[in-house]
Motif scaffolding. Sequence first.
Motif, PDB file in Angstrom:
ATOM      1  N   GLU A   1       0.828  -1.195   0.000  1.00  0.00           N
ATOM      2  CA  GLU A   1       0.000   0.000   0.000  1.00  0.00           C
ATOM      3  C   GLU A   1       0.867   1.251   0.000  1.00  0.00           C
ATOM      4  N   LEU A   2       0.244   2.352  -0.361  1.00  0.00           N
ATOM      5  CA  LEU A   2       0.970   3.599  -0.605  1.00  0.00           C
ATOM      6  C   LEU A   2       1.740   4.078   0.618  1.00  0.00           C
ATOM      7  N   HIS A   3       1.263   3.813   1.809  1.00  0.00           N
ATOM      8  CA  HIS A   3       1.897   4.324   3.024  1.00  0.00           C
ATOM      9  C   HIS A   3       3.027   3.422   3.525  1.00  0.00           C
ATOM     10  N   GLN A   4       3.216   2.283   2.903  1.00  0.00           N
ATOM     11  CA  GLN A   4       4.232   1.338   3.366  1.00  0.00           C
ATOM     12  C   GLN A   4       5.601   1.669   2.777  1.00  0.00           C
ATOM     13  N   LYS A   5       6.645   1.323   3.535  1.00  0.00           N
ATOM     14  CA  LYS A   5       8.008   1.694   3.155  1.00  0.00           C
ATOM     15  C   LYS A   5       8.464   1.022   1.863  1.00  0.00           C
ATOM     16  N   ASP A   6       7.967  -0.167   1.576  1.00  0.00           N
ATOM     17  CA  ASP A   6       8.434  -0.881   0.383  1.00  0.00           C
ATOM     18  C   ASP A   6       7.535  -0.665  -0.827  1.00  0.00           C
ATOM     19  N   PHE A   7       6.690   0.350  -0.759  1.00  0.00           N
ATOM     20  CA  PHE A   7       5.868   0.670  -1.931  1.00  0.00           C
ATOM     21  C   PHE A   7       6.779   1.096  -3.083  1.00  0.00           C
ATOM     22  N   LEU A   8       6.640   0.438  -4.217  1.00  0.00           N
ATOM     23  CA  LEU A   8       7.451   0.667  -5.416  1.00  0.00           C
ATOM     24  C   LEU A   8       8.944   0.422  -5.177  1.00  0.00           C
ATOM     25  N   ALA A   9       9.250  -0.438  -4.220  1.00  0.00           N
ATOM     26  CA  ALA A   9      10.628  -0.904  -4.044  1.00  0.00           C
ATOM     27  C   ALA A   9      10.743  -2.201  -4.841  1.00  0.00           C
ATOM     28  N   LEU A  10      11.364  -2.121  -5.999  1.00  0.00           N
ATOM     29  CA  LEU A  10      11.360  -3.239  -6.939  1.00  0.00           C
ATOM     30  C   LEU A  10      12.678  -4.007  -6.906  1.00  0.00           C
ATOM     31  N   ARG A  11      12.551  -5.272  -7.197  1.00  0.00           N
ATOM     32  CA  ARG A  11      13.722  -6.163  -7.218  1.00  0.00           C
ATOM     33  C   ARG A  11      14.368  -6.091  -8.605  1.00  0.00           C
ATOM     34  N   LEU A  12      15.601  -5.601  -8.647  1.00  0.00           N
ATOM     35  CA  LEU A  12      16.319  -5.451  -9.918  1.00  0.00           C
ATOM     36  C   LEU A  12      17.041  -6.725 -10.322  1.00  0.00           C
ATOM     37  N   GLY A  13      17.343  -7.569  -9.354  1.00  0.00           N
ATOM     38  CA  GLY A  13      18.084  -8.802  -9.626  1.00  0.00           C
ATOM     39  C   GLY A  13      18.657  -9.341  -8.333  1.00  0.00           C
ATOM     40  N   LEU A  14      19.623 -10.238  -8.467  1.00  0.00           N
ATOM     41  CA  LEU A  14      20.291 -10.820  -7.309  1.00  0.00           C
ATOM     42  C   LEU A  14      21.755 -10.401  -7.291  1.00  0.00           C
ATOM     43  N   GLY A  15      22.290 -10.249  -6.105  1.00  0.00           N
ATOM     44  CA  GLY A  15      23.696  -9.852  -5.987  1.00  0.00           C
ATOM     45  C   GLY A  15      24.111  -9.824  -4.532  1.00  0.00           C
TER      46      GLY A  15
END
Length: 276
Positions: free
Chosen positions: A150-164
């Motif tokens: 949800e919009l108020h959460q810290k990981d909103f639109l925090a996307l996984r780009l890959g592994l490393g």
Amino acid sequence: PRFRETVEEEIFKIEAPPNTEEQEDTPWLLTIGPMITMGSTSFVMLIVSFISMKQGNRELISILPTLAISISMMAGTLIWPSLNRSFAKKQHQKKLAKIEKKYGEYLVKKQQQLHQLMEKQKQILLANNISSSECYRIIANRSKNLWERELHQKDFLALRLGLGKVPLKAKLDYPAEHFSLNDDKLEQRMRLIVEENKEIEGSPIIESFIDKNILALTGKYEYVKPYMDNLILQMIALHSYYDLKIVIFTNKARKKYWSYMKQMPHAFSNQKEMRL
């Protein structure tokens, strides 16, 4: 409600190795020097007894006690310091071996605990930042965690780009490096363990598209397009179309590549009366 575990910073302490400085060897002459000084009296007594016997003043049997005492004292002057020196050296070596064994076992235990901490954080990161295939499964099965962010959460639109590799979220408390005349193998081993375990391999690389709202992907289109599709898949699987709208700007030549987006609810207004 959404339940998820977060990575909390922990304090991980590693004790310094015990003091293992080499014992300084006292020169052999300095070790037996005081004894030689004391034994010189016995040597003089031995010489006087032989002279007295040679001059006929005393018989052999009368000087035997003096001979025995003088010889034993002279032998003790040479033998006991050497035995004591050898014993002290062996004891020091045993102590060093015990320290290396015990501290080595301690480091193995600490390394295992550090690996457990790294694995724990890795699994939390993987669970909170799922792969594109998992996002597809969520949409296909209409799972309960569809659109869970949800919009108020810290990981909103925090996307996984890959592994490393990502930094271990822990405060590593270990002794600071200091000057020493001797190389301490145990301390070197301790520092090697710390340096090798500061990063977690195979963890999701996350980027917030809110903190960095202007991003660019460069490269051949046939490679960039699938990568962008994976990012968009995460967007539409994890975020509600009420909170997130997606607008595609492209040219006529590549319009067909984005035709699937026309069916996505994230491309419509909330009333679904107009495509954005």
